[in-house]
Scaffold this motif. Structure first.
Motif, mmCIF file in Angstrom:
data_model
loop_
_atom_site.group_PDB
_atom_site.id
_atom_site.type_symbol
_atom_site.label_atom_id
_atom_site.label_comp_id
_atom_site.label_asym_id
_atom_site.label_seq_id
_atom_site.Cartn_x
_atom_site.Cartn_y
_atom_site.Cartn_z
ATOM 1 N N GLY A 105 0.819 -1.213 0.000
ATOM 2 C CA GLY A 105 0.000 0.000 0.000
ATOM 3 C C GLY A 105 0.851 1.260 0.000
ATOM 4 O O GLY A 105 0.599 2.200 -0.759
ATOM 5 N N MET A 106 1.888 1.254 0.857
ATOM 6 C CA MET A 106 2.739 2.453 0.941
ATOM 7 C C MET A 106 3.565 2.639 -0.322
ATOM 8 O O MET A 106 3.746 3.759 -0.804
ATOM 9 N N LEU A 107 4.066 1.508 -0.883
ATOM 10 C CA LEU A 107 4.845 1.594 -2.130
ATOM 11 C C LEU A 107 3.972 2.088 -3.275
ATOM 12 O O LEU A 107 4.410 2.916 -4.086
ATOM 13 N N GLU A 108 2.737 1.589 -3.320
ATOM 14 C CA GLU A 108 1.828 1.999 -4.394
ATOM 15 C C GLU A 108 1.616 3.504 -4.360
ATOM 16 O O GLU A 108 1.583 4.176 -5.391
ATOM 17 N N LYS A 109 1.511 4.045 -3.126
ATOM 18 C CA LYS A 109 1.325 5.493 -2.981
ATOM 19 C C LYS A 109 2.550 6.252 -3.511
ATOM 20 O O LYS A 109 2.424 7.242 -4.226
ATOM 21 N N VAL B 35 -6.331 5.746 4.928
ATOM 22 C CA VAL B 35 -5.985 4.358 4.625
ATOM 23 C C VAL B 35 -7.247 3.664 4.131
ATOM 24 O O VAL B 35 -8.146 3.348 4.906
ATOM 25 N N ASN B 36 -7.310 3.496 2.823
ATOM 26 C CA ASN B 36 -8.459 2.808 2.236
ATOM 27 C C ASN B 36 -8.239 1.310 2.359
ATOM 28 O O ASN B 36 -7.380 0.739 1.697
ATOM 29 N N ASP B 37 -9.029 0.666 3.233
ATOM 30 C CA ASP B 37 -8.805 -0.740 3.548
ATOM 31 C C ASP B 37 -9.532 -1.648 2.554
ATOM 32 O O ASP B 37 -10.413 -2.409 2.916
ATOM 33 N N CYS B 38 -9.148 -1.537 1.287
ATOM 34 C CA CYS B 38 -9.721 -2.367 0.223
ATOM 35 C C CYS B 38 -11.255 -2.260 0.207
ATOM 36 O O CYS B 38 -11.960 -3.273 0.220
ATOM 37 N N ILE B 55 -3.513 6.024 1.031
ATOM 38 C CA ILE B 55 -2.903 4.720 0.793
ATOM 39 C C ILE B 55 -4.044 3.765 0.523
ATOM 40 O O ILE B 55 -5.064 3.810 1.203
ATOM 41 N N SER B 56 -3.888 2.910 -0.468
ATOM 42 C CA SER B 56 -4.942 1.948 -0.767
ATOM 43 C C SER B 56 -4.395 0.542 -0.592
ATOM 44 O O SER B 56 -3.462 0.150 -1.270
ATOM 45 N N LEU B 57 -4.964 -0.201 0.356
ATOM 46 C CA LEU B 57 -4.466 -1.550 0.621
ATOM 47 C C LEU B 57 -5.079 -2.539 -0.370
ATOM 48 O O LEU B 57 -6.277 -2.472 -0.647
ATOM 49 N N PRO B 58 -4.257 -3.460 -0.910
ATOM 50 C CA PRO B 58 -4.783 -4.420 -1.888
ATOM 51 C C PRO B 58 -5.635 -5.525 -1.272
ATOM 52 O O PRO B 58 -6.391 -6.181 -1.967
ATOM 53 N N ILE B 59 -5.483 -5.751 0.049
ATOM 54 C CA ILE B 59 -6.265 -6.786 0.738
ATOM 55 C C ILE B 59 -6.910 -6.137 1.956
ATOM 56 O O ILE B 59 -6.300 -5.292 2.601
ATOM 57 N N GLY B 65 -5.208 -3.520 11.142
ATOM 58 C CA GLY B 65 -4.172 -3.480 10.120
ATOM 59 C C GLY B 65 -4.162 -2.159 9.369
ATOM 60 O O GLY B 65 -3.111 -1.663 8.982
ATOM 61 N N GLY B 66 -5.360 -1.577 9.180
ATOM 62 C CA GLY B 66 -5.457 -0.290 8.497
ATOM 63 C C GLY B 66 -4.787 0.815 9.298
ATOM 64 O O GLY B 66 -3.957 1.570 8.782
ATOM 65 N N ILE B 67 -5.136 0.884 10.583
ATOM 66 C CA ILE B 67 -4.547 1.905 11.456
ATOM 67 C C ILE B 67 -3.035 1.732 11.526
ATOM 68 O O ILE B 67 -2.273 2.700 11.468
ATOM 69 N N GLN B 68 -2.603 0.466 11.623
ATOM 70 C CA GLN B 68 -1.171 0.210 11.741
ATOM 71 C C GLN B 68 -0.422 0.716 10.502
ATOM 72 O O GLN B 68 0.702 1.200 10.610
ATOM 73 N N THR B 69 -1.068 0.609 9.330
ATOM 74 C CA THR B 69 -0.465 1.157 8.112
ATOM 75 C C THR B 69 -0.174 2.648 8.301
ATOM 76 O O THR B 69 0.891 3.137 7.927
ATOM 77 N N GLY B 70 -1.152 3.339 8.908
ATOM 78 C CA GLY B 70 -0.957 4.764 9.188
ATOM 79 C C GLY B 70 0.231 5.006 10.101
ATOM 80 O O GLY B 70 1.018 5.940 9.886
#
Lengths: 122, 233
Positions: A105-109, B35-38, B55-59, B65-70
């Motif tokens: 996700g971060m790489l895609e951004k 964080v767009n969680d798919c 950020i857009s998560l693929p899964i 997990g979304g918050i952790q991405t942040g």
């Protein structure tokens, strides 16, 4: 007492089991790390069915009346252990997938932003 | 102080534009990351067409997990404070400064916005309040902290705790679990009063029927934390 028919069935079953494991390994469906434990299990089972004396001794040792019950008892314990082990494997895979997803996700951004910058420079 | 607002968004197409516009007009000096969680709806397309920072998560990873991405993003870009801010319009951006203040003063590492201190605004249903009270009780016994709004997703996190959360953040019931995890790892926690709104559109991630089951599971999870400790550091 273990009947002759049960012994024959056990030997045939164990041989089939080992054969399936070898086939799966050959086709690459079973990683070496996980196949070893199954392979060893198969060998142990084979020994137990070929030489029922081992089973008789163990049965006597822990004070169970019938050998068949020992097979069930040890079998269930073993399966529980395997399932527990598989749960840890699944948890680990889960963590890896989460981590990968977040990084993708971060790489895609970053790629998206870099592409945007490139476009505007042209 | 570099402040990052983390906005988790799962199927928030109806709310996300309002949320971001309010946020940027209320707090123009903070950065934000969605964080767009798919999402199944067109949340991603809306973020793209409005030029939002996302950020857009693929899964689909779920809220944890979304918050952790942040938090990972905050570590990578060196932010001093991270704010969790729901994408559904429940949280009001004007309280962000009061959440950041205790961290700036060094009073706490985790600042939780509680709707039950001043008891103003949307107070949720009676059952929910009971459950949140029970969670507060569990946290008090297991962690020795007084938390009135354990399920609040409106919170500010200091730099050292951001790094901690980026490495290990509770996945299953993240809001109450992260409190006990932070507490048992020696981070200080403070609550400040906020006023929350009712969701403007969309559906909450927690179905009211499942709330009781949720509460039992989270209470057990908090107990487990107490027993097992935080070995993952």
């Amino acid at each position: 007492m273990m009947s002759e028919l049960f012994r024959v069935l056990l030997i045939v079953g164990v041989l089939a089991f080992i054969l399936i494991i070898i086939l799966l390994m050959k086709r690459g469906h079973l990683g070496l790390k996980y196949s070893l434990i199954w392979f060893i299990t198969g060998i142990v089972l084979l020994f137990c069915s070929l030489f029922p004396g081992i089973l008789k001794y163990v049965t006597h040792l822990i004070g169970i009346k019938s050998e068949v019950n020992t097979v069930f008892f040890v079998g269930v314990l073993f399966l529980l252990l395997i399932i527990l082990f598989l749960t840890t494997v699944v948890s680990g895979l889960n963590d890896s997938i989460r981590s990968l997803t977040q990084d993708i996700g971060m790489l895609e951004k970053r790629i998206r932003e870099l592409e945007g910058k490139n476009e505007s420079q042209k | 102080m570099k402040v990052l607002v983390i906005i988790p968004a799962y199927n928030e197409a109806e709310n996300i534009v309002n949320t971001v516009n309010e946020l940027t007009s209320e707090c123009p000096d903070v950065d934000y990351i969605i964080v767009n969680d798919c999402s199944q709806d067109n949340t991603k397309q809306i973020c793209e067409s409005h030029g939002f920072n996302y950020i857009s998560l693929p899964i689909n990873l779920g809220i944890g997990g979304g918050i952790q991405t942040g938090y990972k993003y905050a570590v990578e870009y060196g932010y001093d404070v991270a704010i969790q801010f729901d994408g559904d319009g429940q949280h009001n951006a004007k309280y962000i400064s009061s959440l950041v203040e205790p961290i700036e003063k060094g009073e706490a590492s985790l600042v939780i916005g509680s709707r039950f201190i001043d008891k103003e605004g949307f107070q949720t249903s009676f059952m929910r309040r009971m459950g949140i009270g029970l969670l507060g009780f569990a946290l008090r016994i297991c962690g020795g902290v007084k938390i009135t709004d354990a399920t609040s997703g409106f919170r500010a996190v200091s730099k050292d705790l951001i790094e901690f959360f980026a490495k290990n953040y509770a996945q299953d019931y993240p809001e109450p679990e992260s409190i006990i995890a932070a507490r048992l790892s020696g981070f200080s926690i403070k609550e400040v009063p906020v006023v929350m709104n009712e969701r403007t559109a969309g559906v909450s991630s927690i179905n009211p029927l499942k709330s009781v089951y949720y509460m039992i599971k989270v209470t057990l999870a908090i107990l487990m934390y107490r027993i097992v400790g935080n070995r993952r550091r």
